[in-house]
Design a protein around this motif. Sequence first.
Motif, mmCIF file in Angstrom:
data_model
loop_
_atom_site.group_PDB
_atom_site.id
_atom_site.type_symbol
_atom_site.label_atom_id
_atom_site.label_comp_id
_atom_site.label_asym_id
_atom_site.label_seq_id
_atom_site.Cartn_x
_atom_site.Cartn_y
_atom_site.Cartn_z
ATOM 1 N N GLU A 9 -9.448 6.750 -6.978
ATOM 2 C CA GLU A 9 -9.004 6.905 -5.595
ATOM 3 C C GLU A 9 -9.991 7.724 -4.776
ATOM 4 O O GLU A 9 -10.295 7.383 -3.625
ATOM 5 N N ALA A 34 0.828 -1.209 0.000
ATOM 6 C CA ALA A 34 0.000 0.000 0.000
ATOM 7 C C ALA A 34 0.859 1.255 0.000
ATOM 8 O O ALA A 34 0.463 2.288 -0.565
ATOM 9 N N LYS A 76 -11.669 2.063 1.851
ATOM 10 C CA LYS A 76 -10.471 1.322 2.225
ATOM 11 C C LYS A 76 -10.764 -0.159 2.473
ATOM 12 O O LYS A 76 -9.845 -0.967 2.626
ATOM 13 N N TYR A 106 -7.451 -2.808 -1.818
ATOM 14 C CA TYR A 106 -6.551 -2.475 -0.713
ATOM 15 C C TYR A 106 -6.181 -3.707 0.109
ATOM 16 O O TYR A 106 -5.048 -3.833 0.581
ATOM 17 N N HIS A 107 -7.132 -4.628 0.263
ATOM 18 C CA HIS A 107 -6.857 -5.843 1.041
ATOM 19 C C HIS A 107 -5.803 -6.725 0.374
ATOM 20 O O HIS A 107 -5.116 -7.492 1.044
ATOM 21 N N LEU A 159 1.492 3.146 -3.354
ATOM 22 C CA LEU A 159 0.486 3.929 -4.059
ATOM 23 C C LEU A 159 0.823 5.410 -4.004
ATOM 24 O O LEU A 159 1.218 5.940 -2.975
ATOM 25 N N LEU A 176 -3.130 -5.693 -1.118
ATOM 26 C CA LEU A 176 -1.790 -5.087 -1.035
ATOM 27 C C LEU A 176 -1.125 -5.531 0.255
ATOM 28 O O LEU A 176 -1.060 -4.808 1.243
ATOM 29 N N TRP A 196 -6.301 1.371 -10.712
ATOM 30 C CA TRP A 196 -6.496 2.378 -9.657
ATOM 31 C C TRP A 196 -5.958 3.706 -10.150
ATOM 32 O O TRP A 196 -4.767 3.850 -10.402
#
Length: 367
Positions: A242, A187, A247, A252-253, A190, A255, A207
């Motif tokens: 974004e 994460a 979240k 995201y999970h 990013l 990453l 993303w």
Amino acid sequence: MTGLVKAKQYDWKDSNLALFGSDTEKQVKKESAESEPAWKGIGQKPGVQIWRIVKFKVASWPKEDYGKFYNGDSYIVLNTYKEESSDELLYDVHFWIGKYSTQDEYGTAAYKTVELDTFLDDKPIQHREVQGFESDLFKSYFDTITILDGGAESGFNKVTPEKYEARLFHFCGTKKLVEVRQVPRAASRLDSGDVFILDLGLTIYQWNGRGSNKDERMKAMQYLIALKDERRGRAKSEVLEEEGLSKSHEFYHALTEEDVPDEAENMKPKDLTVELFRLSDASGKMTFNVEKTGSVATSDLDSKDVFIVDTKRAVYVWIGLDTSEAERKNAMSYAHKYLQNTDHPLLSVTCLAEGKHDKQIRIALSA
């Protein structure tokens, strides 16, 4: 179960490439160059040709993969071109070194670059390129440069989508060139100013950072479509903005990797003063000394010797018409060894011969 061991990044302080071009290196002869199968029929018309070094041998790189480079490999890139109002074929030959390429691989790439130069009657301009520090000329050959982890054998076209290892790609640039790099699936990687693609095999996410530009978004979308085509319609995709993205989203999970800092990011010059060095054996032994600092012009060069110019953005090796054989043979070696002892060892290196590449050295010194 033993864990995976990250490959060692190239160590520019201890490299056998320092022997490249020196008296200890085997003399490259025209006969050996002509016996190399990879060189047959090359350089006969304008265009780019690419080879990868595989176990000390030169292997042709598929045209559909031009612009893609694995960070565990070394490559040779030949650009053949004509200048306006002339039918003469001219050449630039580059050897590109991935940051996890072995000394054997990039040593072979360097050696074979000299051999290719010999095959083309010493007409090419030779360049050393290092991952992440490529010259503008090298970048100009490709609409997109994609850097992938591993070696070419780690490509995913031989396995089913269910077995793909998740990968995160970073898209950064402008219309002139968008660079694509595989980065740790973390994460912390990013960046709101760029675009990322998370490839989970059967699910692909794009993303879009809130500050990303249209060129990055377009290039990422083209890349995403190409990935789906490779999966023959089995993969689904989703474009994520974004701004407003929860979240808790699967993106995201996924990453979950630990970030690994790039050692090369700290290898940038702190002092930006241009430096000129003279390589000469006029005294009876080879000497390498600072000739001038600050502004450098072509009038500072002497046909009797080799000069190395460090602009702190790139390094240029200029070989005078009247240099000795030993000076010529050691020119690239000394440039490489010089960079090894600086805080910026990864700069690109270009070798220019007086009388053949006068225009290029004038441009380099005026930049």
